[in-house]
Design an enzyme around this catalytic site. Structure first.
Site, PDB file in Angstrom:
ATOM      1  N   ASP A  42      10.438 -16.282  57.043  1.00  0.00           N
ATOM      2  CA  ASP A  42       9.524 -17.140  57.889  1.00  0.00           C
ATOM      3  C   ASP A  42       9.806 -16.836  59.367  1.00  0.00           C
ATOM      4  O   ASP A  42       9.129 -17.501  60.426  1.00  0.00           O
ATOM      5  CB  ASP A  42       9.512 -18.776  57.809  1.00  0.00           C
ATOM      6  CG  ASP A  42      11.132 -19.213  57.676  1.00  0.00           C
ATOM      7  OD1 ASP A  42      11.974 -18.402  58.122  1.00  0.00           O
ATOM      8  OD2 ASP A  42      11.192 -20.363  57.811  1.00  0.00           O
ATOM      9  N   SER A  43      10.976 -16.078  59.631  1.00  0.00           N
ATOM     10  CA  SER A  43      11.183 -15.686  61.114  1.00  0.00           C
ATOM     11  C   SER A  43       9.899 -14.916  61.701  1.00  0.00           C
ATOM     12  O   SER A  43       9.879 -14.724  62.860  1.00  0.00           O
ATOM     13  CB  SER A  43      12.323 -14.667  61.167  1.00  0.00           C
ATOM     14  OG  SER A  43      12.176 -13.512  60.199  1.00  0.00           O
ATOM     15  N   ASP A  81       9.404 -16.040  51.967  1.00  0.00           N
ATOM     16  CA  ASP A  81      10.079 -17.463  52.357  1.00  0.00           C
ATOM     17  C   ASP A  81       8.973 -18.662  52.239  1.00  0.00           C
ATOM     18  O   ASP A  81       7.807 -18.502  52.454  1.00  0.00           O
ATOM     19  CB  ASP A  81      10.248 -17.322  53.881  1.00  0.00           C
ATOM     20  CG  ASP A  81      11.814 -17.526  54.143  1.00  0.00           C
ATOM     21  OD1 ASP A  81      12.513 -17.860  53.146  1.00  0.00           O
ATOM     22  OD2 ASP A  81      12.071 -17.066  55.234  1.00  0.00           O
ATOM     23  N   LYS A 110      12.153 -17.188  48.678  1.00  0.00           N
ATOM     24  CA  LYS A 110      13.602 -17.566  49.168  1.00  0.00           C
ATOM     25  C   LYS A 110      13.274 -19.135  49.738  1.00  0.00           C
ATOM     26  O   LYS A 110      12.060 -19.219  50.326  1.00  0.00           O
ATOM     27  CB  LYS A 110      13.997 -16.856  50.217  1.00  0.00           C
ATOM     28  CG  LYS A 110      15.311 -17.370  51.193  1.00  0.00           C
ATOM     29  CD  LYS A 110      15.928 -16.302  52.094  1.00  0.00           C
ATOM     30  CE  LYS A 110      15.197 -16.149  53.453  1.00  0.00           C
ATOM     31  NZ  LYS A 110      15.250 -17.199  54.166  1.00  0.00           N
ATOM     32  N   GLU A 179      23.929 -17.206  56.305  1.00  0.00           N
ATOM     33  CA  GLU A 179      23.593 -16.841  57.697  1.00  0.00           C
ATOM     34  C   GLU A 179      24.653 -17.355  58.603  1.00  0.00           C
ATOM     35  O   GLU A 179      24.784 -18.733  58.497  1.00  0.00           O
ATOM     36  CB  GLU A 179      22.178 -17.281  57.986  1.00  0.00           C
ATOM     37  CG  GLU A 179      21.623 -17.010  59.574  1.00  0.00           C
ATOM     38  CD  GLU A 179      20.212 -17.264  59.764  1.00  0.00           C
ATOM     39  OE1 GLU A 179      19.534 -17.310  58.809  1.00  0.00           O
ATOM     40  OE2 GLU A 179      19.732 -16.952  60.976  1.00  0.00           O
TER      41      GLU A 179
HETATM   42  O1  KIV Z   1      13.177 -15.788  58.058  1.00  0.00           O
HETATM   43  C1  KIV Z   1      14.162 -14.807  57.911  1.00  0.00           C
HETATM   44  O2  KIV Z   1      13.858 -13.684  58.452  1.00  0.00           O
HETATM   45  C2  KIV Z   1      15.327 -14.848  57.184  1.00  0.00           C
HETATM   46  C3  KIV Z   1      16.384 -14.046  57.416  1.00  0.00           C
HETATM   47  C4  KIV Z   1      16.853 -13.732  58.804  1.00  0.00           C
HETATM   48  C5  KIV Z   1      17.424 -14.202  56.362  1.00  0.00           C
HETATM   49  O3  KIV Z   1      15.578 -15.945  56.724  1.00  0.00           O
END
Ligand code: KIV
Length: 265
Positions: A42-43, A81, A110, A179
């Site tokens: 979700d980044s 995510d 995730k 993290e």
């Molecule tokens: O959202 C994401 O990209 C993440 C990673 C940085 C682990 O959760």
């Protein structure tokens, strides 16, 4: 690559590589590399859409990006995510989002955090969907954590994170992201649980590493956390290419005959 192969990599003490991936063109490149897993994190709300946090990521955004990555890198383990609060609105709503992400082409999901989510994590796993946990700095809780800060620095916080990692293993998660936690804690968790630990800012003593693709390519110049290593000066390389294109257009060096069509007459 599948989740069983990932677990075998830990048993064989082979390191696991994971990168974030949000779109078709970078997925196609990743598909031709040795990288093990593509995380549609979700980044993407920050990296692709310019938001300050991951909180604005929506279910629709996640599904759209997962689908693009699945078309580009079907040979990789694709993890999608669960966005902000999407698994906090009861079982039916959670499973609706899980279905959306899995039907878009993810092989696993995730989600961040453990405490209070044990039943929901168990239900997702019981339904046959692999789950990767995420503890330590959980960006969806940025406002509760008081910023993007290293976690697990006190004994109480270390104990909690170790207990959370064990809970995720007991619930049946296939892996866990650690993290921004101290190396010693990440090592302890990695030695304690049998499922792979994937670190980001968690030092070298974990089973695998994940980085945001744009960060490791040096395209994202806004952020330079201590844990980041850039493998390309992507920002300068892309900028130089665009400036060269601009100059050649304006000086009539492009297009030449080589890039032009001839009429049939
Ligand atoms: O959202 C994401 O990209 C993440 C990673 C940085 C682990 O959760």
């Amino acid at each position: 690559m599948n989740i069983l192969e990932l677990k075998k990599m830990k048993q064989a003490q082979q390191k696991i590589s994971m990168v974030t991936c949000y779109d078709y063109w970078s997925a196609k490149i990743i598909a031709q590399t040795q990288i093990n897993c593509a995380l549609v994190g979700d980044s993407l709300a920050m990296v692709m859409h310019g938001y300050a946090t991951t909180i604005p990521a929506t279910n629709e955004m996640m599904a759209l990006h997962v689908a693009a990555v699945a078309r580009g890198a079907p040979n990789k383990l694709i993890i999608g995510d669960m966005p902000f609060l999407s698994y906090c609105k009861g079982l039916a709503e959670t499973m609706r989002v899980v279905a959306q992400i899995m039907q878009a082409g993810a092989h696993a999901i995730k989600l961040e955090g453990v405490t209070g989510h044990e039943d929901i994590i168990q239900s997702i796993i019981n339904s046959g969907v692999p789950v990767m946990g995420h503890i330590g700095l959980t960006p969806q809780s940025v406002h509760q954590l008081g910023g993007f800060k290293v976690q697990g620095k006190t004994q109480a916080s270390m104990d909690l994170l170790l207990a959370q990692a064990k809970t995720l293993e007991d619930l049946g998660c296939f892996a866990v992201v650690l993290e921004c936690v101290p190396t010693e804690l990440a090592e302890l968790i990695t030695q304690t649980i049998a499922i792979p630990t994937i670190g980001i800012g968690a030092g070298p003593k974990v089973d695998g590493q994940v980085l945001v693709l744009q960060d490791l390519l040096g395209v994202n110049t806004e952020l330079k956390p201590k844990f980041l290593k850039t493998y390309l000066n992507g920002y300068e390389i892309v900028k130089a290419a665009l400036d060269t294109f601009d100059r050649e257009v304006k000086t009539a060096q492009f297009p030449t005959e080589e890039h032009s069509y001839k009429s049939g007459v």
